[in-house]
Design a protein around this motif. Structure first.
Motif, PDB file in Angstrom:
ATOM      1  N   GLN A  78      77.113  12.866  29.147  1.00  0.00           N
ATOM      2  CA  GLN A  78      76.878  11.769  30.087  1.00  0.00           C
ATOM      3  C   GLN A  78      77.259  10.412  29.481  1.00  0.00           C
ATOM      4  O   GLN A  78      76.561   9.423  29.658  1.00  0.00           O
ATOM      5  CB  GLN A  78      75.419  11.772  30.542  1.00  0.00           C
ATOM      6  N   GLY A  79      78.360  10.388  28.749  1.00  0.00           N
ATOM      7  CA  GLY A  79      78.867   9.151  28.188  1.00  0.00           C
ATOM      8  C   GLY A  79      78.209   8.696  26.906  1.00  0.00           C
ATOM      9  O   GLY A  79      78.608   7.689  26.324  1.00  0.00           O
ATOM     10  N   ARG A  80      77.217   9.421  26.418  1.00  0.00           N
ATOM     11  CA  ARG A  80      76.535   9.067  25.168  1.00  0.00           C
ATOM     12  C   ARG A  80      77.001   9.997  24.058  1.00  0.00           C
ATOM     13  O   ARG A  80      76.993  11.218  24.219  1.00  0.00           O
ATOM     14  CB  ARG A  80      75.011   9.150  25.336  1.00  0.00           C
ATOM     15  N   VAL A  81      77.374   9.409  22.932  1.00  0.00           N
ATOM     16  CA  VAL A  81      77.880  10.176  21.798  1.00  0.00           C
ATOM     17  C   VAL A  81      76.842  10.160  20.681  1.00  0.00           C
ATOM     18  O   VAL A  81      76.316   9.109  20.321  1.00  0.00           O
ATOM     19  CB  VAL A  81      79.207   9.605  21.281  1.00  0.00           C
ATOM     20  N   GLN A  82      76.568  11.328  20.145  1.00  0.00           N
ATOM     21  CA  GLN A  82      75.581  11.465  19.078  1.00  0.00           C
ATOM     22  C   GLN A  82      76.207  12.219  17.906  1.00  0.00           C
ATOM     23  O   GLN A  82      76.852  13.253  18.092  1.00  0.00           O
ATOM     24  CB  GLN A  82      74.353  12.233  19.586  1.00  0.00           C
ATOM     25  N   ARG A 109      87.852  12.984  31.645  1.00  0.00           N
ATOM     26  CA  ARG A 109      88.577  14.146  32.156  1.00  0.00           C
ATOM     27  C   ARG A 109      87.612  15.248  32.587  1.00  0.00           C
ATOM     28  O   ARG A 109      87.904  16.006  33.518  1.00  0.00           O
ATOM     29  CB  ARG A 109      89.515  14.712  31.089  1.00  0.00           C
ATOM     30  N   TYR A 110      86.512  15.351  31.864  1.00  0.00           N
ATOM     31  CA  TYR A 110      85.568  16.439  32.126  1.00  0.00           C
ATOM     32  C   TYR A 110      84.175  15.876  32.415  1.00  0.00           C
ATOM     33  O   TYR A 110      83.234  16.058  31.639  1.00  0.00           O
ATOM     34  CB  TYR A 110      85.501  17.380  30.921  1.00  0.00           C
ATOM     35  N   PRO A 111      84.019  15.173  33.522  1.00  0.00           N
ATOM     36  CA  PRO A 111      82.696  14.611  33.843  1.00  0.00           C
ATOM     37  C   PRO A 111      81.683  15.726  34.105  1.00  0.00           C
ATOM     38  O   PRO A 111      81.999  16.758  34.694  1.00  0.00           O
ATOM     39  CB  PRO A 111      82.972  13.798  35.114  1.00  0.00           C
ATOM     40  N   GLY A 112      80.482  15.511  33.631  1.00  0.00           N
ATOM     41  CA  GLY A 112      79.432  16.492  33.835  1.00  0.00           C
ATOM     42  C   GLY A 112      79.415  17.621  32.830  1.00  0.00           C
ATOM     43  O   GLY A 112      78.529  18.481  32.876  1.00  0.00           O
ATOM     44  N   ARG A 113      80.392  17.639  31.911  1.00  0.00           N
ATOM     45  CA  ARG A 113      80.424  18.695  30.881  1.00  0.00           C
ATOM     46  C   ARG A 113      79.985  18.118  29.546  1.00  0.00           C
ATOM     47  O   ARG A 113      80.256  16.967  29.224  1.00  0.00           O
ATOM     48  CB  ARG A 113      81.841  19.261  30.743  1.00  0.00           C
TER      49      ARG A 113
END
Length: 257
Positions: A189-193, A170-174
């Motif tokens: 950028q799709g990576r979760v930490q 929903r919020y690409p780039g955020r």
């Protein structure tokens, strides 16, 4: 003993290996001391090919397991993933028992919860799926002064990573962040930490406005006391979330009147 990882494919391999060998299944790095029988023989499910294992099982039982490559198999994989994220006890043993039922009696037996283990397996999957579906509508992000989006969701299962990946679409780039009671998750950028709360960048803890008060003002402006229906409101916003959402606090006050 057969050891496997906490992934749908690894667990399925372990269940098939168990059917072929009769050995029990254990988690990798579970911290449980194996018994003497397990020390005598140990098989790593991750080192085997699933198609090869299924072919061997077909040769033994005469059953066609091609359904694992179709919709039923994909649905089963999702249910395994959701069970892994469920905080209930004995999750690993329930998954293995349910997969055993699926291999013996077919996908419908497991997916529809007809067996004892499959019923628990299906219920726990639905609990996690329901939380994800509900949170996609209830979670509200606050924008920080640096332009990041932060939320403090009330989660009963280990769904933070799955939710953040969905919200990222929903919020690409955020940069997105969840601040929970015992940890924080950042998605970029799709990576979760996962990080400790005290290690959060200071900017993520400072929102640009009082969003909770703004939402409460909006909800009160739309609320019609003459049409109060707490039972219907509880269907859309269960009571377990009332102490988390601004409108939940309003509903709690109105329920007492």
């Amino acid at each position: 003993m057969i050891i496997c990882s906490n992934t749908p494919e690894s667990l399925l391999k372990a269940a098939v290996l168990s059917e072929l060998t009769g050995l029990p299944v254990g988690q990798r790095n579970s911290g449980i001391q194996p018994d003497l029988f397990a020390l005598a023989e140990e098989l790593d499910a991750d080192s085997h090919s699933l198609p090869r294992l299924l072919a061997d099982l077909t040769n033994r039982t005469g059953v066609d397991y091609a359904w694992l490559g179709r919709y039923q198999g994909r649905r089963l994989a999702v249910m395994i993933l959701f069970n892994l994220r469920n905080r209930s006890r004995n999750g690993f043993s329930v998954i293995i028992a349910a997969l055993t039922e699926a291999l013996k009696y077919g996908p419908g037996y497991c997916l529809c919860g007809r067996g004892r283990a499959s019923a628990v397996f299906r219920r726990r999957s639905r609990e996690v799926g329901t939380e994800i579906h509900r949170m996609m509508g209830l979670i509200r992000f606050e924008e920080t002064v640096t332009g990041d989006l932060v939320a403090r969701p009330k989660l009963f299962h280990q769904t933070a990573e799955l939710l953040l990946r969905k919200f990222q679409l929903r919020y690409p780039g955020r940069r997105l962040a969840f601040v929970l009671t015992d940890a924080a998750f950042i998605c970029e950028q799709g990576r979760v930490q996962e990080i400790e709360i005290e290690d959060l960048p200071p900017g993520l803890l400072n929102s640009s406005d009082d969003f909770s008060r703004l939402w409460e003002t909006y909800y009160r402006s739309q609320y019609i006391p003459e049409r109060k229906n707490i039972r219907l409101a509880s269907h859309f916003i269960p009571k377990k979330y009332w102490d988390w959402l601004p409108e939940g606090l309003i509903l709690e006050q109105e329920a007492k009147k």
